[in-house]
Write an enzyme that holds these catalytic residues in place. Structure first.
Site, PDB file in Angstrom:
ATOM      1  CG  HIS A   1      -1.957  -1.012   1.230  1.00 44.34           C
ATOM      2  ND1 HIS A   1      -3.034  -0.941   0.390  1.00 44.34           N
ATOM      3  CD2 HIS A   1      -2.119  -2.148   1.942  1.00 44.34           C
ATOM      4  CE1 HIS A   1      -3.811  -1.990   0.581  1.00 44.34           C
ATOM      5  NE2 HIS A   1      -3.279  -2.738   1.520  1.00 44.34           N
TER       6      HIS A   1
ATOM      7  CB  CYS B   1      -2.333   3.621  -4.389  1.00 42.28           C
ATOM      8  SG  CYS B   1      -3.502   2.311  -4.078  1.00 42.28           S
TER       9      CYS B   1
END
Lengths: 489, 395
Positions: free
Chosen positions: B167, B209
């Site tokens: 992440h 991301c």
């Protein structure tokens, strides 16, 4: 003296360390719960064959509904919160992460109903409600809350009223402080829990036990995959429907504005008190400030009355049953009502018996103290149980703001009595039955009121519910102070 | 007698010509071999390493472990041995009690491909995957007691593949819920590697991301970087598996794996093909790449230069004379007239770049003036009705 036995079994997770567990429970003695025990046993035998369990699963069958549940919880956590004593627990399964109580009345189910309100108005995490709602939708089962069918026309007036009714039902249930199912007792131990009831209302679309089992299996597996205790969603909310909620950030400001009334009234009284004294014309140099005793005596007597209301009914229970042909419950309730009514006569008697000078400053000071005291009480109780605080606020704050000695005492006295806690409780019972579409007559309402008083005393002594002591020890003396103010001269 | 003499001369000349031609062509053949030799040393690296990092733990981050193991599988299949791979997995999905198929990690729906395989060698596992350990592995500053399998023993002729997933956000990558590595730290770590001559060329792939933010701060030469999404975009996961109950892979790595499955050790596909791996129509996010620090032309760089460990063997029947400086030095395609800026330590907090993000939608709050005005109004009304002399009661 009530004795009972709870039966429970633990399904150990074969590959995990038995540090966490999930509870599936059902109250076996309940009349409307004949099928849940069989369902739990079927689920247990299915779960045994699966390899993906990361938490142990405890299947609990408790006797005597909530008493048995409280006994089991106290034995599991090895504490003594209430007067219930239980035997030592033989098998444990680690920290309980979540619990689901199941109640099913027939082998064919047409809808599921969920109950969230717990003891003292505590609520589980909203994620559990969302979980229930999503699994019902996944399996195509109808799910309801407060027994009301879901509607999609939220914009129309009928839709709005429907949502309002649903939310009012939740407010009334939460305000009563009673746990609406066995799950309510888990919340005190920081275990998120809900009660799911399978209801057969003879509708067209029926679901058999396989679908019911799938819903519960999905819920348990989802809880199994959790890494932490449920904490991401709200703990304080109101539900106008299953898919909508009002969180604390939305409803608290309404209450704050109500409290502001009391604070402004207190400010107003403070200003009036520090103005040039408009006290009796005959005193020129007299210090117009009320004597210390003039204020202290009513406060002391009101709190003594509260203590009497709390202790006397139980102490005199024995003598009352000896002398009068009433049952024990009736004795307790009637004694408390008698003490309450006796308290209404206090101001007259106090003023006759004790030497007090009745000046304007006197009642204003007393009212100032009463108003600030009420604001403090309402603020504190709202943090714990918003619905109780809000109901009391809506009724008591106008009464407190308007109470003052007037030449014609009857209207103000009547207003104060009508807005007093017992009458409010009666009105709430009436409203609750209206909203549940089960209206009651006045006599039935009175009997339900007596039952409510008895139940609240019982809940307090059995599970530690704080509604009765709060109303009797704190709110009632405050109300009596206002009663004293109204009858000041 | 004269006629046979005249007829005999042309054959001799012909023979002479033929000998000359053969000699000429022979020399031409060795020229070809010389060219082949130059091609042989084209890339300049002699060994390959891979550092594959998965930074997330917990069951619902299954896909990050599957991502990393997919790359591990490709890299092993193309020839890099376990001794040259540093595999860091932050959690054990195969043996997680929630895994309904224990000892497997699947990357395709319907469980077609088990990337856990039969022989997986995890070097850093569980809580050992930390930012400190990762940076120590890269820079080589490890305590003497560290075993060889946990070290990156690269030299100045090593091509290193670094793959990271987890992440992330704008400028950072989250390690295990409690710490982060920033793009500035990463850039400095690579500079340390360059100064200690710990790599020849480096390929950095990141699937998180806003992954493109992680390669913005590199300033060392010979680094090529790929990311799965641009700043402000989220990298999406590919497909959930209904039996296992979680998403199995991220989109970018899924298509990367599909692409790599077609690569053989002898493939001549170049980096240009790798840049095209996941167009926005499939990936939803826009993959990005950075080649300005790389000195060779990406179209000349083979995929197996980084993903495989190819032992080059060329069979030739000719004698080849090896000249000392035979490696082809390609002219850098940056024109000399533009002197490149000497990059030093990067600006630690590039405020201007942070600000150029997409503006977030903020909830509406009543303007501060409104609350002030409300209080002023209340106080005014109050003092009007009670008079100013009550000020002393308030203050």
């Amino acid at each position: 003296m009530v004795k009972g036995t709870n039966v429970y079994g633990i399904l150990r997770a074969s590959r995990a360390a038995s540090t966490e567990s999930i509870v599936l429970s059902t109250p076996v003695e309940m009349k409307q719960n004949s099928q849940a025990a069989g369902l739990l046993l079927a689920l247990a035998s299915y779960f045994r064959g699966q390899v993906y369990w990361a938490k142990d699963i405890i299947f609990l069958f408790n006797e005597h509904d909530m008493i048995g549940m409280e006994a089991w919880l106290e034995a599991y956590h090895d504490v003594n919160v209430t007067a219930i004593s239980s035997s030592v627990m033989q098998g444990r399964a680690g920290a309980i992460q979540a619990a689901v109580t199941v109640e099913i009345s027939s082998d064919v189910v047409t809808s599921f109903d969920i109950s969230v309100e717990g003891l003292n108005g505590q609520l589980p995490n909203l994620d559990l409600v969302n979980l229930f709602s999503s699994f019902c939708q996944k399996n195509g089962v109808l799910c309801t809350i407060q027994g009301k069918l879901p509607r999609t026309d939220g914009d129309t007036l009928e839709g709005y009223l429907h949502s309002l009714h649903t939310m009012l039902l939740m407010v009334l249930k939460q305000g009563s402080g009673k746990a609406q199912g066995d799950h309510g007792l888990f919340l005190r131990y920081h275990i998120e829990a809900v009660t799911i009831r399978g209801i057969n209302s003879f509708r067209q679309y029926k679901f058999d036990m396989v679908t019911v089992g799938k819903v519960f299996e999905g819920i348990v597996r989802k809880l199994n995959n959790l890494q932490e205790r449920l904490h991401q969603s709200y703990f304080f909310y109101l539900l106008p429907s299953l898919s909508r909620f009002a969180s604390i950030g939305y409803y608290m400001p309404a209450f704050i504005f109500l409290l502001l009334i009391l604070l402004l009234r207190a400010l107003d009284l403070w200003i009036k008190l520090s103005k040039a004294p408009a006290c009796p014309k005959d005193c020129v140099e007299e210090d117009a400030r009320p004597g210390f005793l003039t204020i202290l005596i009513p406060i002391f007597i009101c709190h003594a009355m509260g203590l009497a209301l709390y202790y006397v009914p139980l102490l005199c229970q024995g003598t009352a049953t000896d002398h009068f042909p009433v049952s024990e419950t009736e004795a307790v309730v009637l004694t408390s009502i008698a003490i309450y009514v006796a308290g209404l006569a206090l101001p007259h008697n106090t003023q006759r018996a004790l030497p007090m000078e009745l000046t304007d400053c006197g009642w204003m000071t007393l009212k100032l103290i009463a108003v600030l005291y009420l604001a403090l009480l309402l603020g504190s109780i709202t943090l714990i149980n918003f619905s109780l605080g809000f109901i009391l606020a809506v009724t008591l704050i106008p009464a407190a703001a308007l109470a003052q000695p007037a030449p014609y005492k009857l209207p103000s006295a009547l207003l104060l009595v009508l807005l007093s806690p017992p009458v409010v409780v009666t009105l709430c019972i009436f409203l609750y039955h209206e909203l549940s579409e089960y209206p009651v007559s006045v006599l039935e309402c009175w009997q339900l009121f007596l039952k409510a008083v008895a139940d609240s005393i019982l809940d307090h002594h059995l599970y530690g519910s704080i509604v009765y002591p709060f109303l009797v020890l704190l709110v009632h003396p405050c109300w009596l102070l206002l009663w004293n103010v109204v009858f000041w001269k | 007698m004269a006629a046979p003499g005249a007829g005999g001369r042309p054959p001799v000349a012909l023979w002479f010509l033929a000998v000359l031609l053969v000699a000429g062509s022979g020399r031409g053949g060795s020229e070809e071999a010389q060219v082949q030799v130059k091609q042989f040393f084209r890339s300049g690296h002699t060994n390959n390493w891979a550092v594959l990092v998965c930074t997330s733990r917990f069951w619902f981050n299954y896909r990050h472990v599957a991502n990393t193991l997919s790359i591990y599988r490709s890299v092993k299949r193309l020839g890099i041995p376990d001794s040259h791979i540093v595999l860091m997995l932050a959690d054990d999905m195969a043996c997680n009690p929630r895994n309904p198929k224990p000892a497997t990690i699947f990357s395709h729906r319907n469980m077609e491909l088990n990337v856990y395989g039969d022989s997986v060698e995890v070097d850093y596992r569980g809580y050992e995957v930390t930012v400190e350990n990762f940076l120590r592995v890269l820079t080589g500053r490890l305590p003497p007691s560290t075993p060889r399998s946990k070290r990156l023993l690269s030299d100045d002729r090593s091509n290193i593949l670094i793959y990271m997933t987890g992440h992330g956000g704008n400028g950072f990558l989250k390690f295990q819920d409690s710490e982060e590595i920033t793009n500035v730290e990463l850039g400095d770590a690579f500079e340390q590697m360059w100064q200690k001559r710990r790599y020849h060329e480096l390929l950095f792939i990141i699937d998180t991301c806003q992954g493109a933010s992680m390669y913005e701060k590199f300033y060392s030469p010979n680094i090529m970087a790929l990311a799965s999404s641009q700043v402000g975009e989220d990298s999406l996961s590919h497909q959930p598996d209904l039996a296992i109950g979680v998403h199995l892979m991220d989109r970018y790595t899924y298509y990367l794996l599909e692409f790599l499955e077609d690569i053989r050790p002898a493939s001549q596909d170049s980096m240009i093909d790798l840049f095209k791996v996941c167009p926005p129509s499939l990936c939803v996010s826009t993959p990005g790449h950075r080649t300005d620090l790389f000195q060779r032309n990406p179209s000349d760089v083979l995929i197996t230069d980084f993903f495989g460990s190819v032992r080059k063997v060329e069979i030739t029947t000719d004698v080849i004379r090896l000249m000392p400086n035979d490696t082809e030095i390609e002219q850098s395609h940056i024109p000399e007239s533009q002197p490149t800026q000497a990059l030093r330590y990067v600006d630690q907090l590039a405020v201007a770049q942070i600000i150029h993000q997409k503006p977030k939608r903020k909830d509406w709050h009543p303007p501060d003036g409104f609350i002030l005005g409300l209080w002023t109004l209340i106080l005014l009304v109050f003092f009007k009705s009670y008079g100013l002399k009550h000020l002393k009661h308030i203050f």
